[in-house]
Design a protein around this motif. Structure first.
Motif, PDB file in Angstrom:
ATOM      1  N   GLU A 240       0.575  -1.209   0.023  1.00  0.00           N
ATOM      2  CA  GLU A 240      -0.113   0.078  -0.028  1.00  0.00           C
ATOM      3  C   GLU A 240       0.878   1.183   0.062  1.00  0.00           C
ATOM      4  O   GLU A 240       2.057   1.169   0.402  1.00  0.00           O
ATOM      5  N   ARG A 241       0.274   2.598  -0.354  1.00  0.00           N
ATOM      6  CA  ARG A 241       1.172   3.564  -0.443  1.00  0.00           C
ATOM      7  C   ARG A 241       1.106   4.010   1.010  1.00  0.00           C
ATOM      8  O   ARG A 241       0.323   3.907   2.020  1.00  0.00           O
ATOM      9  N   GLU A 242       2.448   4.590   1.406  1.00  0.00           N
ATOM     10  CA  GLU A 242       2.740   5.138   2.533  1.00  0.00           C
ATOM     11  C   GLU A 242       3.277   6.322   2.758  1.00  0.00           C
ATOM     12  O   GLU A 242       3.907   6.593   1.852  1.00  0.00           O
ATOM     13  N   PHE A 243       3.259   6.956   3.878  1.00  0.00           N
ATOM     14  CA  PHE A 243       3.633   8.444   3.941  1.00  0.00           C
ATOM     15  C   PHE A 243       5.188   8.362   4.199  1.00  0.00           C
ATOM     16  O   PHE A 243       5.827   7.278   4.786  1.00  0.00           O
ATOM     17  N   VAL A 244       5.732   9.197   3.545  1.00  0.00           N
ATOM     18  CA  VAL A 244       7.134   9.568   3.820  1.00  0.00           C
ATOM     19  C   VAL A 244       7.561  10.780   4.680  1.00  0.00           C
ATOM     20  O   VAL A 244       8.359  10.897   5.732  1.00  0.00           O
ATOM     21  N   ALA A 245       7.061  11.852   4.090  1.00  0.00           N
ATOM     22  CA  ALA A 245       7.317  13.149   4.756  1.00  0.00           C
ATOM     23  C   ALA A 245       6.410  14.167   4.303  1.00  0.00           C
ATOM     24  O   ALA A 245       5.693  14.336   3.524  1.00  0.00           O
ATOM     25  N   ALA A 246       6.377  15.147   5.513  1.00  0.00           N
ATOM     26  CA  ALA A 246       5.327  16.200   5.143  1.00  0.00           C
ATOM     27  C   ALA A 246       6.080  17.478   5.475  1.00  0.00           C
ATOM     28  O   ALA A 246       6.975  17.777   6.621  1.00  0.00           O
ATOM     29  N   ILE A 247       5.626  18.805   5.050  1.00  0.00           N
ATOM     30  CA  ILE A 247       6.235  19.953   5.258  1.00  0.00           C
ATOM     31  C   ILE A 247       5.087  21.100   5.322  1.00  0.00           C
ATOM     32  O   ILE A 247       4.230  21.022   4.475  1.00  0.00           O
ATOM     33  N   SER A 248       5.228  22.022   6.168  1.00  0.00           N
ATOM     34  CA  SER A 248       4.191  23.106   6.149  1.00  0.00           C
ATOM     35  C   SER A 248       4.314  24.150   5.277  1.00  0.00           C
ATOM     36  O   SER A 248       5.155  24.159   4.226  1.00  0.00           O
ATOM     37  N   TRP A 249       3.203  24.996   5.120  1.00  0.00           N
ATOM     38  CA  TRP A 249       3.450  25.817   3.924  1.00  0.00           C
ATOM     39  C   TRP A 249       4.355  26.811   3.987  1.00  0.00           C
ATOM     40  O   TRP A 249       5.019  27.093   2.966  1.00  0.00           O
ATOM     41  N   SER A 250       5.075  27.043   5.001  1.00  0.00           N
ATOM     42  CA  SER A 250       6.142  28.041   5.206  1.00  0.00           C
ATOM     43  C   SER A 250       7.580  27.456   4.933  1.00  0.00           C
ATOM     44  O   SER A 250       8.550  27.903   4.828  1.00  0.00           O
ATOM     45  N   GLY A 251       7.335  25.891   5.275  1.00  0.00           N
ATOM     46  CA  GLY A 251       8.536  25.157   5.402  1.00  0.00           C
ATOM     47  C   GLY A 251       9.319  25.207   6.676  1.00  0.00           C
ATOM     48  O   GLY A 251      10.327  24.581   6.992  1.00  0.00           O
ATOM     49  N   GLY A 252       8.544  25.745   7.816  1.00  0.00           N
ATOM     50  CA  GLY A 252       9.160  25.741   9.064  1.00  0.00           C
ATOM     51  C   GLY A 252       9.077  24.624   9.922  1.00  0.00           C
ATOM     52  O   GLY A 252       9.542  24.543  10.896  1.00  0.00           O
ATOM     53  N   ASN A 253       8.034  23.687   9.660  1.00  0.00           N
ATOM     54  CA  ASN A 253       7.863  22.582  10.139  1.00  0.00           C
ATOM     55  C   ASN A 253       7.679  21.503   9.246  1.00  0.00           C
ATOM     56  O   ASN A 253       7.392  21.304   8.066  1.00  0.00           O
ATOM     57  N   THR A 254       8.331  20.283   9.759  1.00  0.00           N
ATOM     58  CA  THR A 254       8.502  19.150   8.873  1.00  0.00           C
ATOM     59  C   THR A 254       8.313  17.841   9.828  1.00  0.00           C
ATOM     60  O   THR A 254       8.500  17.932  11.004  1.00  0.00           O
ATOM     61  N   TYR A 255       7.646  16.630   9.326  1.00  0.00           N
ATOM     62  CA  TYR A 255       7.745  15.513   9.992  1.00  0.00           C
ATOM     63  C   TYR A 255       8.013  14.136   9.185  1.00  0.00           C
ATOM     64  O   TYR A 255       7.653  14.435   7.949  1.00  0.00           O
ATOM     65  N   TYR A 256       8.583  13.148   9.625  1.00  0.00           N
ATOM     66  CA  TYR A 256       8.802  12.087   8.968  1.00  0.00           C
ATOM     67  C   TYR A 256       8.264  10.892   9.327  1.00  0.00           C
ATOM     68  O   TYR A 256       8.047  10.733  10.753  1.00  0.00           O
ATOM     69  N   ALA A 257       8.245   9.729   8.350  1.00  0.00           N
ATOM     70  CA  ALA A 257       7.963   8.463   8.734  1.00  0.00           C
ATOM     71  C   ALA A 257       9.233   8.028   9.447  1.00  0.00           C
ATOM     72  O   ALA A 257      10.373   8.230   9.122  1.00  0.00           O
ATOM     73  N   ASN A 258       9.125   7.185  10.376  1.00  0.00           N
ATOM     74  CA  ASN A 258      10.212   6.535  11.375  1.00  0.00           C
ATOM     75  C   ASN A 258      11.282   5.940  10.330  1.00  0.00           C
ATOM     76  O   ASN A 258      12.389   5.801  10.709  1.00  0.00           O
ATOM     77  N   SER A 259      10.649   5.204   9.467  1.00  0.00           N
ATOM     78  CA  SER A 259      11.722   4.749   8.495  1.00  0.00           C
ATOM     79  C   SER A 259      12.691   5.426   7.482  1.00  0.00           C
ATOM     80  O   SER A 259      13.370   4.998   7.145  1.00  0.00           O
ATOM     81  N   VAL A 260      12.455   6.584   7.496  1.00  0.00           N
ATOM     82  CA  VAL A 260      13.208   7.428   6.595  1.00  0.00           C
ATOM     83  C   VAL A 260      13.895   8.740   7.580  1.00  0.00           C
ATOM     84  O   VAL A 260      14.929   9.404   7.046  1.00  0.00           O
ATOM     85  N   LYS A 261      13.362   8.708   8.748  1.00  0.00           N
ATOM     86  CA  LYS A 261      13.847   9.813   9.564  1.00  0.00           C
ATOM     87  C   LYS A 261      15.479   9.883   9.861  1.00  0.00           C
ATOM     88  O   LYS A 261      16.124   8.742  10.013  1.00  0.00           O
ATOM     89  N   GLY A 262      16.220  10.884   9.814  1.00  0.00           N
ATOM     90  CA  GLY A 262      17.590  11.013   9.860  1.00  0.00           C
ATOM     91  C   GLY A 262      18.163  10.525   8.404  1.00  0.00           C
ATOM     92  O   GLY A 262      19.487  10.859   8.451  1.00  0.00           O
ATOM     93  N   ARG A 263      17.586  10.238   7.543  1.00  0.00           N
ATOM     94  CA  ARG A 263      18.015   9.777   6.252  1.00  0.00           C
ATOM     95  C   ARG A 263      17.546  10.844   4.957  1.00  0.00           C
ATOM     96  O   ARG A 263      18.243  11.186   4.115  1.00  0.00           O
ATOM     97  N   PHE A 264      16.239  11.149   5.336  1.00  0.00           N
ATOM     98  CA  PHE A 264      15.501  11.918   4.117  1.00  0.00           C
ATOM     99  C   PHE A 264      15.401  13.309   4.799  1.00  0.00           C
ATOM    100  O   PHE A 264      14.878  13.633   5.996  1.00  0.00           O
TER     101      PHE A 264
END
Length: 126
Positions: A43-67
């Protein structure tokens, strides 16, 4: 908004790629942006997201620290820098847009996504 993803390719494990997603149409800064991926048979899975300003981001645990996700609102583009790639990162990668107020829901509620790019293939060889 219309989205066009690019930058995929074939890379060896441990290598890097940078994906781009160019937006056209409505005001880009009205949107929070996300990257998702879909591997064969999964299934399609989430990788990363960024807020409209770019000031906030979050990641899937599987890519955190690499992406790293980033954006340039002047260039109307969102990026996904992928380092230390692993064979399990092999997938079609999609960018997507959500209203800026839905930033925190991108990972958990994909139905808030208003537009999707066409996908770009990333293949990581071992």
């Amino acid at each position: 908004v219309q989205l066009q993803a690019s930058g995929g390719g074939l890379v060896q494990a441990g290598g890097s790629l940078r994906l781009s997603c160019a937006a056209s149409g409505r005001t880009f800064s009205n949107y929070a942006m996300g990257w998702f991926r879909q591997a064969p048979g999964k299934e399609r899975e989430f990788v990363a997201a960024i807020s409209w300003s770019g000031g906030n981001t979050y990641y899937a645990n599987s890519v955190k620290g690499r992406f790293t996700i980033s954006r340039d609102n002047v260039e109307r583009t969102v990026y996904l820098q992928m380092n230390s790639l692993k064979p399990e990162d092999t997938a079609v990668y999609y960018c997507a847009a959500a209203a800026r107020g839905d930033y925190s829901r991108i990972a958990s509620m994909p139905n808030v996504l208003e537009a999707w790019g066409q996908g770009t293939q990333v293949t990581v060889s071992s």
